[in-house]
Design a protein around this motif. Structure first.
Motif, PDB file in Angstrom:
ATOM      1  N   LYS A  82       0.767  -1.313   0.082  1.00  0.00           N
ATOM      2  CA  LYS A  82      -0.076  -0.180   0.011  1.00  0.00           C
ATOM      3  C   LYS A  82       0.809   1.254  -0.102  1.00  0.00           C
ATOM      4  N   ASN A  83       2.113   1.053   0.007  1.00  0.00           N
ATOM      5  CA  ASN A  83       3.066   2.165  -0.181  1.00  0.00           C
ATOM      6  C   ASN A  83       2.774   3.156   1.104  1.00  0.00           C
ATOM      7  N   ILE A  84       2.845   2.418   2.419  1.00  0.00           N
ATOM      8  CA  ILE A  84       2.841   3.308   3.543  1.00  0.00           C
ATOM      9  C   ILE A  84       3.993   3.160   4.411  1.00  0.00           C
ATOM     10  N   PRO A  85       4.603   4.220   4.957  1.00  0.00           N
ATOM     11  CA  PRO A  85       5.723   4.167   5.522  1.00  0.00           C
ATOM     12  C   PRO A  85       5.478   3.326   6.830  1.00  0.00           C
ATOM     13  N   LEU A  86       6.694   2.497   7.270  1.00  0.00           N
ATOM     14  CA  LEU A  86       6.634   1.727   8.336  1.00  0.00           C
ATOM     15  C   LEU A  86       7.777   2.324   9.314  1.00  0.00           C
ATOM     16  N   PHE A  87       7.383   2.250  10.529  1.00  0.00           N
ATOM     17  CA  PHE A  87       8.368   2.967  11.630  1.00  0.00           C
ATOM     18  C   PHE A  87       8.104   1.963  12.696  1.00  0.00           C
ATOM     19  N   ALA A  88       9.476   1.764  13.803  1.00  0.00           N
ATOM     20  CA  ALA A  88       9.132   1.040  14.866  1.00  0.00           C
ATOM     21  C   ALA A  88       9.853   1.647  16.081  1.00  0.00           C
ATOM     22  N   THR A  89       9.790   0.975  17.266  1.00  0.00           N
ATOM     23  CA  THR A  89      10.422   1.134  18.448  1.00  0.00           C
ATOM     24  C   THR A  89      10.452   0.366  19.369  1.00  0.00           C
ATOM     25  N   ASP A  90      11.293   0.113  20.085  1.00  0.00           N
ATOM     26  CA  ASP A  90      11.341  -0.886  21.192  1.00  0.00           C
ATOM     27  C   ASP A  90      10.023  -0.919  21.992  1.00  0.00           C
ATOM     28  N   ALA A  91       9.821  -2.106  22.690  1.00  0.00           N
ATOM     29  CA  ALA A  91       8.649  -2.345  23.643  1.00  0.00           C
ATOM     30  C   ALA A  91       8.734  -1.509  24.750  1.00  0.00           C
ATOM     31  N   PHE A  92       9.759  -0.975  25.277  1.00  0.00           N
ATOM     32  CA  PHE A  92       9.977  -0.191  26.274  1.00  0.00           C
ATOM     33  C   PHE A  92       9.085   1.009  26.250  1.00  0.00           C
ATOM     34  N   TYR A  93       8.794   1.513  25.221  1.00  0.00           N
ATOM     35  CA  TYR A  93       8.294   2.844  24.860  1.00  0.00           C
ATOM     36  C   TYR A  93       6.766   2.409  25.326  1.00  0.00           C
ATOM     37  N   PHE A  94       6.164   1.473  25.465  1.00  0.00           N
ATOM     38  CA  PHE A  94       4.838   1.298  25.654  1.00  0.00           C
ATOM     39  C   PHE A  94       4.707   0.564  27.143  1.00  0.00           C
ATOM     40  N   ASN A  95       5.679   0.479  27.506  1.00  0.00           N
ATOM     41  CA  ASN A  95       5.265  -0.361  29.077  1.00  0.00           C
ATOM     42  C   ASN A  95       6.442   0.463  30.338  1.00  0.00           C
ATOM     43  N   ASN A  96       6.429   2.089  30.223  1.00  0.00           N
ATOM     44  CA  ASN A  96       7.064   2.926  31.024  1.00  0.00           C
ATOM     45  C   ASN A  96       8.517   2.150  31.436  1.00  0.00           C
TER      46      ASN A  96
END
Length: 153
Positions: A82-96
């Protein structure tokens, strides 16, 4: 005309969480206790029918090897098709920045910017939570999985 949104996926444990964001603000949260391999196609089909998805984000690890792999392959395929950019971060961003279960008494921990394993006698309670507002600076265009397999081997 469909509303332009960004979609965030955290599928490292149950429940799977998908956040729909408009201008970086969470407008809808979807949770599912189903297996990611079974539910992601259905949930994303519904999203693409309801919204104009302009960006994809996800937690690329550490965590369940299979969950990371399924999330990455699914989102990378969508990104390409779909030509949509994909970004990532580590899981620690989501669990404080709490320890994340690896195997046995081993847990992944993030010290400064380095992810290591640490043996903990008491398992800390931890849950992933999608932020009310996305901090784009926490995400990278390097979206490949962060399996951290060496620690669990």
């Amino acid at each position: 005309m469909l509303k332009e949104v960004e979609v965030v996926l955290v599928a490292l444990s149950s429940p799977i969480q998908i956040g729909i964001y408009e201008n970086s603000k969470l407008i809808k949260l979807i949770k599912s206790d189903e297996k990611s391999s079974e539910v992601l196609p259905t949930l994303y089909r519904e999203m693409f029918n309801s919204y104009n998805v302009k960006t994809l984000f996800y937690a690329n690890g550490p965590g369940s090897f299979m969950a990371i792999k399924i999330s990455y392959i699914f989102l990378k395929s969508l990104s390409i098709l779909k030509n949509i950019p994909l970004f990532a971060t580590d899981a620690f961003y989501f669990n404080n920045n709490q320890p994340i279960k690896a195997i046995g008494k081993l847990f992944f921990v993030k010290i400064s910017s380095e992810i290591k394993t640490l043996k903990l006698e008491m398992a800390p309670s931890m849950e992933f939570k999608l932020p009310d507002v996305l901090d784009y600076n926490e995400f990278s265009t390097t979206s490949t999985p962060a399996y951290n397999i060496g620690a669990v081997g």
